[in-house]
Design a protein around this motif. Structure first.
Motif, mmCIF file in Angstrom:
data_model
loop_
_atom_site.group_PDB
_atom_site.id
_atom_site.type_symbol
_atom_site.label_atom_id
_atom_site.label_comp_id
_atom_site.label_asym_id
_atom_site.label_seq_id
_atom_site.Cartn_x
_atom_site.Cartn_y
_atom_site.Cartn_z
ATOM 1 N N ALA A 168 0.685 -1.291 -0.108
ATOM 2 C CA ALA A 168 -0.151 0.046 0.196
ATOM 3 C C ALA A 168 1.010 1.350 0.144
ATOM 4 O O ALA A 168 0.630 2.140 -0.672
ATOM 5 C CB ALA A 168 -0.886 -0.027 1.326
ATOM 6 N N LEU A 169 1.784 1.194 0.665
ATOM 7 C CA LEU A 169 3.034 2.428 0.842
ATOM 8 C C LEU A 169 3.758 2.587 -0.584
ATOM 9 O O LEU A 169 3.641 3.854 -1.119
ATOM 10 C CB LEU A 169 3.976 2.140 2.024
ATOM 11 N N ALA A 170 3.941 1.658 -1.154
ATOM 12 C CA ALA A 170 4.354 1.779 -2.343
ATOM 13 C C ALA A 170 3.416 2.168 -3.494
ATOM 14 O O ALA A 170 3.748 3.154 -4.190
ATOM 15 C CB ALA A 170 4.946 0.254 -2.953
ATOM 16 N N LEU A 171 2.363 1.669 -3.649
ATOM 17 C CA LEU A 171 1.196 2.314 -4.424
ATOM 18 C C LEU A 171 1.024 3.647 -4.092
ATOM 19 O O LEU A 171 0.882 4.587 -5.002
ATOM 20 C CB LEU A 171 -0.074 1.532 -4.197
ATOM 21 N N CYS A 172 0.792 4.333 -2.695
ATOM 22 C CA CYS A 172 0.768 5.687 -2.461
ATOM 23 C C CYS A 172 1.673 6.510 -3.126
ATOM 24 O O CYS A 172 1.464 7.340 -3.547
ATOM 25 C CB CYS A 172 0.594 5.685 -1.086
ATOM 26 N N GLY A 173 3.044 5.937 -3.145
ATOM 27 C CA GLY A 173 3.903 6.837 -3.628
ATOM 28 C C GLY A 173 3.932 7.113 -5.141
ATOM 29 O O GLY A 173 4.455 7.848 -5.987
ATOM 30 N N ALA A 200 9.200 5.078 -3.571
ATOM 31 C CA ALA A 200 8.328 4.589 -4.453
ATOM 32 C C ALA A 200 7.888 6.197 -5.412
ATOM 33 O O ALA A 200 7.952 6.124 -6.661
ATOM 34 C CB ALA A 200 6.934 4.353 -4.027
ATOM 35 N N VAL A 201 7.911 7.229 -4.742
ATOM 36 C CA VAL A 201 7.831 8.595 -5.479
ATOM 37 C C VAL A 201 9.102 8.675 -6.488
ATOM 38 O O VAL A 201 8.960 9.050 -7.609
ATOM 39 C CB VAL A 201 7.694 9.697 -4.425
ATOM 40 N N HIS A 202 10.246 8.254 -5.707
ATOM 41 C CA HIS A 202 11.349 8.687 -6.654
ATOM 42 C C HIS A 202 11.398 7.987 -7.783
ATOM 43 O O HIS A 202 11.939 8.172 -8.861
ATOM 44 C CB HIS A 202 12.689 8.338 -5.699
ATOM 45 N N GLU A 203 11.365 6.529 -7.510
ATOM 46 C CA GLU A 203 11.043 5.580 -8.621
ATOM 47 C C GLU A 203 10.340 5.822 -9.621
ATOM 48 O O GLU A 203 10.570 5.354 -10.837
ATOM 49 C CB GLU A 203 11.036 4.032 -7.995
ATOM 50 N N ALA A 204 9.012 6.414 -9.530
ATOM 51 C CA ALA A 204 8.217 6.693 -10.356
ATOM 52 C C ALA A 204 8.420 8.096 -11.058
ATOM 53 O O ALA A 204 7.548 8.312 -11.946
ATOM 54 C CB ALA A 204 6.820 6.790 -9.755
ATOM 55 N N LEU A 209 7.215 14.271 -2.213
ATOM 56 C CA LEU A 209 5.963 14.005 -1.085
ATOM 57 C C LEU A 209 5.855 15.104 -0.420
ATOM 58 O O LEU A 209 6.582 15.591 0.243
ATOM 59 C CB LEU A 209 6.133 12.802 -0.282
ATOM 60 N N ALA A 210 4.311 15.878 -0.557
ATOM 61 C CA ALA A 210 4.184 16.989 0.122
ATOM 62 C C ALA A 210 3.511 16.911 1.334
ATOM 63 O O ALA A 210 3.346 17.622 2.339
ATOM 64 C CB ALA A 210 3.615 17.852 -1.035
ATOM 65 N N HIS A 211 2.410 15.845 1.338
ATOM 66 C CA HIS A 211 1.556 15.798 2.588
ATOM 67 C C HIS A 211 1.806 14.313 3.252
ATOM 68 O O HIS A 211 1.539 13.209 2.648
ATOM 69 C CB HIS A 211 0.128 15.962 1.922
ATOM 70 N N VAL A 212 1.798 14.531 4.460
ATOM 71 C CA VAL A 212 1.877 13.222 5.254
ATOM 72 C C VAL A 212 1.112 13.648 6.398
ATOM 73 O O VAL A 212 1.367 14.356 7.492
ATOM 74 C CB VAL A 212 3.380 12.701 5.784
ATOM 75 N N VAL A 213 -0.114 13.071 6.811
ATOM 76 C CA VAL A 213 -1.117 13.571 7.668
ATOM 77 C C VAL A 213 -1.310 12.327 8.793
ATOM 78 O O VAL A 213 -1.575 11.244 8.085
ATOM 79 C CB VAL A 213 -2.767 13.779 7.190
ATOM 80 N N GLN A 214 -0.770 12.879 9.887
ATOM 81 C CA GLN A 214 -0.976 11.703 11.009
ATOM 82 C C GLN A 214 -2.182 11.873 11.804
ATOM 83 O O GLN A 214 -2.260 12.881 12.430
ATOM 84 C CB GLN A 214 0.557 11.619 11.761
#
Length: 338
Positions: A168-173, A200-204, A209-214
């Protein structure tokens, strides 16, 4: 200068919509970045509260976190978030996730291929907000000759994805504009999750990545002991359910066990004591607060927030626990501004 994440408010369908408006106004007046609405199966749908809060505020973002494609088709997501963004005058935010499988199955719906479902949803929603006619055959959800009959206010609205497992994390990226992290995920997990998404963002070859909401519960009080007692009571409500989920879902188990000072035996013992009726302040020690809450004095909370920022969170969506959320919000917001 302190490196702090943005401060936001988390609301949910367990709260009367009129009460949500009261709290959103406090958030708006005290510099909070956004108000996020968590929608859980069989509780109140959050769109009425989100719309009311959008109309009652001027500055704060209005986020849905998350819409689940299994109970809301992606075309309906696009219709609704576009309309909410009109009410909010460009302040709406959207997270998408496949939800809790056990709740979805109680609706008589299959939860096969949850990652494919989220991929389909993000693909369809993004295209419809852009004004495209969507002809898409997905593995779970499809849309044919589907187009919004009005122009969305923001065709480029960022779409965030709730993710926890490695795939899921890879897909998110690869496909989303940001990551949403649930309650009961310690800073150690946040760091690992953000690193995985960034890879994943870099590979794609996508933008950073701009938004990480916890999502995380918060008990901010001048009296540290009082705040910790509130935090422990809240963690005690969540822990048995999350521990049960961890027995069935490897990703949920891995997230819990990332808490650096807690071992598997600590979780098992704490859950057993809570189920036996032991009070939270006895069943849970301070390590659980450090791992799963923002709690204590304003200085304590600032230090914990900095730890999440160092782990990669850009925004903390806080659930203020206890009977005086307005005062607690004002107390913490003043510390953040200072």
């Amino acid at each position: 200068m302190r490196d702090l994440p943005k401060l936001s408010l988390r609301l949910h369908g367990g709260i009367d919509p009129r009460r949500c408006v009261d709290l959103a106004k406090v958030a708006d007046a005290n510099g909070f970045d956004s108000v996020w609405f968590a929608e859980n199966a069989f509780n109140r749908g959050v769109l009425p509260a989100a719309s009311a809060c959008a109309a009652a505020t001027r500055r704060v973002g209005i986020g849905i976190g998350v819409f689940n494609p299994y109970n809301r088709h992606p075309t309906l997501m696009a219709m609704e978030i576009g309309a909410l963004d009109e009410v909010a005058q460009g302040r709406a935010r959207l997270g998408i996730g496949s939800g809790i499988a056990s709740a979805t199955e109680r609706m008589g719906l299959s939860t096969d291929r949850p990652l494919a479902a989220v991929r389909d949803a993000i693909t369809i929603v993004r295209a419809m907000l852009k004004g495209d006619e969507v002809n898409y055959s997905g593995k779970v959800f499809s849309a044919h000759k589907a187009r919004l009959e009005y122009q969305a206010r923001r065709p480029d609205m960022p779409l965030l994805m709730a993710a926890r497992g490695e795939q899921a994390l890879a897909l998110c990226g690869k496909i989303a504009d940001g990551l949403m992290i649930s309650n009961m995920c310690p800073p150690e997990f946040t760091r690992q999750a953000v690193d995985a998404v960034r890879k994943a963002v870099h590979e794609a070859g996508r933008p950073p990545l701009a938004h990480v909401v916890q999502y995380i519960p918060c008990a901010a009080r001048p009296d540290r002991a009082e705040a910790y007692a509130l935090a422990k009571a809240t963690i005690a409500e969540m822990l048995p359910g999350f521990w049960s989920l961890a027995q069935r879902v490897p990703a949920a188990r891995s997230a819990l066990l990332r808490a650096g000072e807690l071992m598997e035996a600590d979780f098992a013992a704490a859950v057993e004591r809570l189920r036996a009726g032991e009070k939270p302040e006895r069943a849970l020690d301070d390590r659980f607060v450090a791992a799963f809450a923002i709690a204590g004095t304003a200085d304590d909370c600032l230090a914990q927030a900095q730890a999440y920022r160092a782990a990669g969170a850009t925004e903390l969506a806080l659930t203020f626990v206890g009977a005086q959320p307005e005062q607690d919000m004002e107390y913490l917001a003043a510390a953040f501004r200072g």
